[in-house]
Design a protein around this motif. Sequence first.
Motif, PDB file in Angstrom:
ATOM      1  N   THR A   1       0.837  -1.201   0.000  1.00 19.36           N
ATOM      2  CA  THR A   1       0.000   0.000   0.000  1.00 19.36           C
ATOM      3  C   THR A   1       0.875   1.255   0.000  1.00 19.36           C
ATOM      4  O   THR A   1       2.040   1.211   0.373  1.00 19.36           O
ATOM      5  CB  THR A   1      -0.941   0.025   1.232  1.00 19.36           C
ATOM      6  OG1 THR A   1      -0.155  -0.116   2.422  1.00 19.36           O
ATOM      7  CG2 THR A   1      -1.961  -1.099   1.161  1.00 19.36           C
ATOM      8  N   GLY A   2       0.280   2.397  -0.422  1.00 24.95           N
ATOM      9  CA  GLY A   2       1.011   3.648  -0.497  1.00 24.95           C
ATOM     10  C   GLY A   2       0.224   4.763   0.189  1.00 24.95           C
ATOM     11  O   GLY A   2      -0.996   4.847   0.052  1.00 24.95           O
ATOM     12  N   TRP A   3       0.930   5.625   0.905  1.00 23.77           N
ATOM     13  CA  TRP A   3       0.286   6.614   1.771  1.00 23.77           C
ATOM     14  C   TRP A   3       1.025   7.953   1.728  1.00 23.77           C
ATOM     15  O   TRP A   3       2.216   8.008   1.415  1.00 23.77           O
ATOM     16  CB  TRP A   3       0.336   6.131   3.226  1.00 23.77           C
ATOM     17  CG  TRP A   3      -0.224   4.782   3.483  1.00 23.77           C
ATOM     18  CD1 TRP A   3       0.298   3.582   3.083  1.00 23.77           C
ATOM     19  CD2 TRP A   3      -1.430   4.476   4.207  1.00 23.77           C
ATOM     20  NE1 TRP A   3      -0.501   2.551   3.530  1.00 23.77           N
ATOM     21  CE2 TRP A   3      -1.565   3.071   4.215  1.00 23.77           C
ATOM     22  CE3 TRP A   3      -2.393   5.250   4.852  1.00 23.77           C
ATOM     23  CZ2 TRP A   3      -2.636   2.428   4.853  1.00 23.77           C
ATOM     24  CZ3 TRP A   3      -3.449   4.614   5.486  1.00 23.77           C
ATOM     25  CH2 TRP A   3      -3.573   3.222   5.470  1.00 23.77           C
ATOM     26  N   THR A   4       0.311   9.013   2.093  1.00 26.26           N
ATOM     27  CA  THR A   4       0.996  10.269   2.384  1.00 26.26           C
ATOM     28  C   THR A   4       0.781  10.602   3.866  1.00 26.26           C
ATOM     29  O   THR A   4      -0.218  10.199   4.479  1.00 26.26           O
ATOM     30  CB  THR A   4       0.464  11.450   1.536  1.00 26.26           C
ATOM     31  OG1 THR A   4      -0.942  11.566   1.736  1.00 26.26           O
ATOM     32  CG2 THR A   4       0.766  11.246   0.056  1.00 26.26           C
ATOM     33  N   TYR A   5       1.752  11.334   4.413  1.00 26.24           N
ATOM     34  CA  TYR A   5       1.645  11.839   5.776  1.00 26.24           C
ATOM     35  C   TYR A   5       1.753  13.362   5.684  1.00 26.24           C
ATOM     36  O   TYR A   5       2.654  13.881   5.027  1.00 26.24           O
ATOM     37  CB  TYR A   5       2.772  11.282   6.657  1.00 26.24           C
ATOM     38  CG  TYR A   5       2.817  11.941   8.021  1.00 26.24           C
ATOM     39  CD1 TYR A   5       1.856  11.639   8.989  1.00 26.24           C
ATOM     40  CD2 TYR A   5       3.776  12.901   8.332  1.00 26.24           C
ATOM     41  CE1 TYR A   5       1.863  12.276  10.220  1.00 26.24           C
ATOM     42  CE2 TYR A   5       3.794  13.532   9.569  1.00 26.24           C
ATOM     43  CZ  TYR A   5       2.831  13.215  10.503  1.00 26.24           C
ATOM     44  OH  TYR A   5       2.827  13.848  11.723  1.00 26.24           O
ATOM     45  N   ASP A   6       0.836  14.067   6.333  1.00 22.27           N
ATOM     46  CA  ASP A   6       0.814  15.530   6.283  1.00 22.27           C
ATOM     47  C   ASP A   6       1.491  16.093   7.532  1.00 22.27           C
ATOM     48  O   ASP A   6       0.967  15.948   8.645  1.00 22.27           O
ATOM     49  CB  ASP A   6      -0.646  16.008   6.184  1.00 22.27           C
ATOM     50  CG  ASP A   6      -0.733  17.505   5.942  1.00 22.27           C
ATOM     51  OD1 ASP A   6       0.099  18.261   6.489  1.00 22.27           O
ATOM     52  OD2 ASP A   6      -1.641  17.932   5.211  1.00 22.27           O
ATOM     53  N   VAL A   7       2.646  16.752   7.348  1.00 20.58           N
ATOM     54  CA  VAL A   7       3.400  17.245   8.512  1.00 20.58           C
ATOM     55  C   VAL A   7       2.712  18.414   9.215  1.00 20.58           C
ATOM     56  O   VAL A   7       3.071  18.751  10.351  1.00 20.58           O
ATOM     57  CB  VAL A   7       4.857  17.656   8.140  1.00 20.58           C
ATOM     58  CG1 VAL A   7       5.651  16.445   7.634  1.00 20.58           C
ATOM     59  CG2 VAL A   7       4.883  18.789   7.129  1.00 20.58           C
TER      60      VAL A   7
ATOM     61  N   GLN B   1      -4.380   7.163   2.578  1.00 18.66           N
ATOM     62  CA  GLN B   1      -3.997   6.083   1.665  1.00 18.66           C
ATOM     63  C   GLN B   1      -4.265   6.506   0.228  1.00 18.66           C
ATOM     64  O   GLN B   1      -5.370   6.956  -0.094  1.00 18.66           O
ATOM     65  CB  GLN B   1      -4.755   4.793   1.989  1.00 18.66           C
ATOM     66  CG  GLN B   1      -4.268   3.619   1.136  1.00 18.66           C
ATOM     67  CD  GLN B   1      -4.841   2.280   1.543  1.00 18.66           C
ATOM     68  OE1 GLN B   1      -5.630   2.197   2.483  1.00 18.66           O
ATOM     69  NE2 GLN B   1      -4.454   1.237   0.823  1.00 18.66           N
ATOM     70  N   ILE B   2      -3.290   6.343  -0.628  1.00 14.65           N
ATOM     71  CA  ILE B   2      -3.514   6.738  -2.030  1.00 14.65           C
ATOM     72  C   ILE B   2      -3.186   5.635  -3.033  1.00 14.65           C
ATOM     73  O   ILE B   2      -3.352   5.809  -4.228  1.00 14.65           O
ATOM     74  CB  ILE B   2      -2.726   8.010  -2.391  1.00 14.65           C
ATOM     75  CG1 ILE B   2      -1.224   7.773  -2.258  1.00 14.65           C
ATOM     76  CG2 ILE B   2      -3.164   9.205  -1.549  1.00 14.65           C
ATOM     77  CD1 ILE B   2      -0.445   8.884  -2.948  1.00 14.65           C
TER      78      ILE B   2
END
Lengths: 169, 169
Positions: free
Chosen positions: B154-160, B167-168
């Motif tokens: 799976t692929g994800w972004t984290y917002d600082v 999840q994208i």
Amino acid sequence: MSYHQSFTSLNHNYVASFDKGHLPLPPSKHVAVVTCMDARVEPASQLGINLGEAHVIRNAGGRAKEALRSIVISQRLLGTREVAVFHHTDCGMLTFNNEDIRKQIKSEESGKAEVASLVDHIDFLPFPDLEQSVKDDVEFLKENPLLLEGTVITGWTYDVKTGKVKQIA
Amino acid sequence: MSYHQSFTSLNHNYVASFDKGHLPLPPSKHVAVVTCMDARVEPASQLGINLGEAHVIRNAGGRAKEALRSIVISQRLLGTREVAVFHHTDCGMLTFNNEDIRKQIKSEESGKAEVASLVDHIDFLPFPDLEQSVKDDVEFLKENPLLLEGTVITGWTYDVKTGKVKQIA
């Protein structure tokens, strides 16, 4: 159920009390830590690193050679001036050598010529002696011309049974 | 004072309440997380990962290509069956390209022919688009013959700024 399905709900708790959205990109303590991916290693709590303070580079074994690209970016673009390398007791890297893992993967993927060729070209960077591996990685960094002159480079072990760190280089 | 001098005293507090010396080597949740070295990223608290549960691989950008050696060891020797790739907002890797950093280092180390040759041979793995870089890394792993068949990727972004994951892929 796949484990990743829990990330969203576990993250929800974190977001609810998150108040660190203002932190700048460069690490405030100007340090990069290199350590192992091991599940029993958790640098933030074990080394008392607060959010925003340090770069943390992790790979199988905590090998400096593979961390080099990240260290160069950390120093040249983001102002770190110290590197601390940590390897740990009971590390998986102490349990095999390149021939072992190549043979195992070729056996598990028998008949796949592409896999055999790929694994023969990977140095898995195992090591037979914990403290020597730390000294070797510190030496590798000290001699590497890509690191900034004057970089403070130290080497440590972490004991997974006691939680203790020990400086050895 | 160099920052590493604080590690021993900060670790002392950790050791005082340490009660996890019994944890086994293989990650209990059978998952490997790949994420960035960024100082604002802290996977244990942000993803609710407890000690002993997951491998955590970190490098500049959280790039899957450089994590491959570690992922193979994680799967073949230590039983993980899932990989989750996280990249994050405001990542340093969005701010330069290979030519930029090579030029900068050559300028900072001008006259050192060895450095010039070394940096020309490093792909620093920067990326111009956050979500695309996550999709690219997930695709890289899905197509890689060294990963075990059936691996959940799976692929994800984290917002600082908010602490939120998304999840994208």
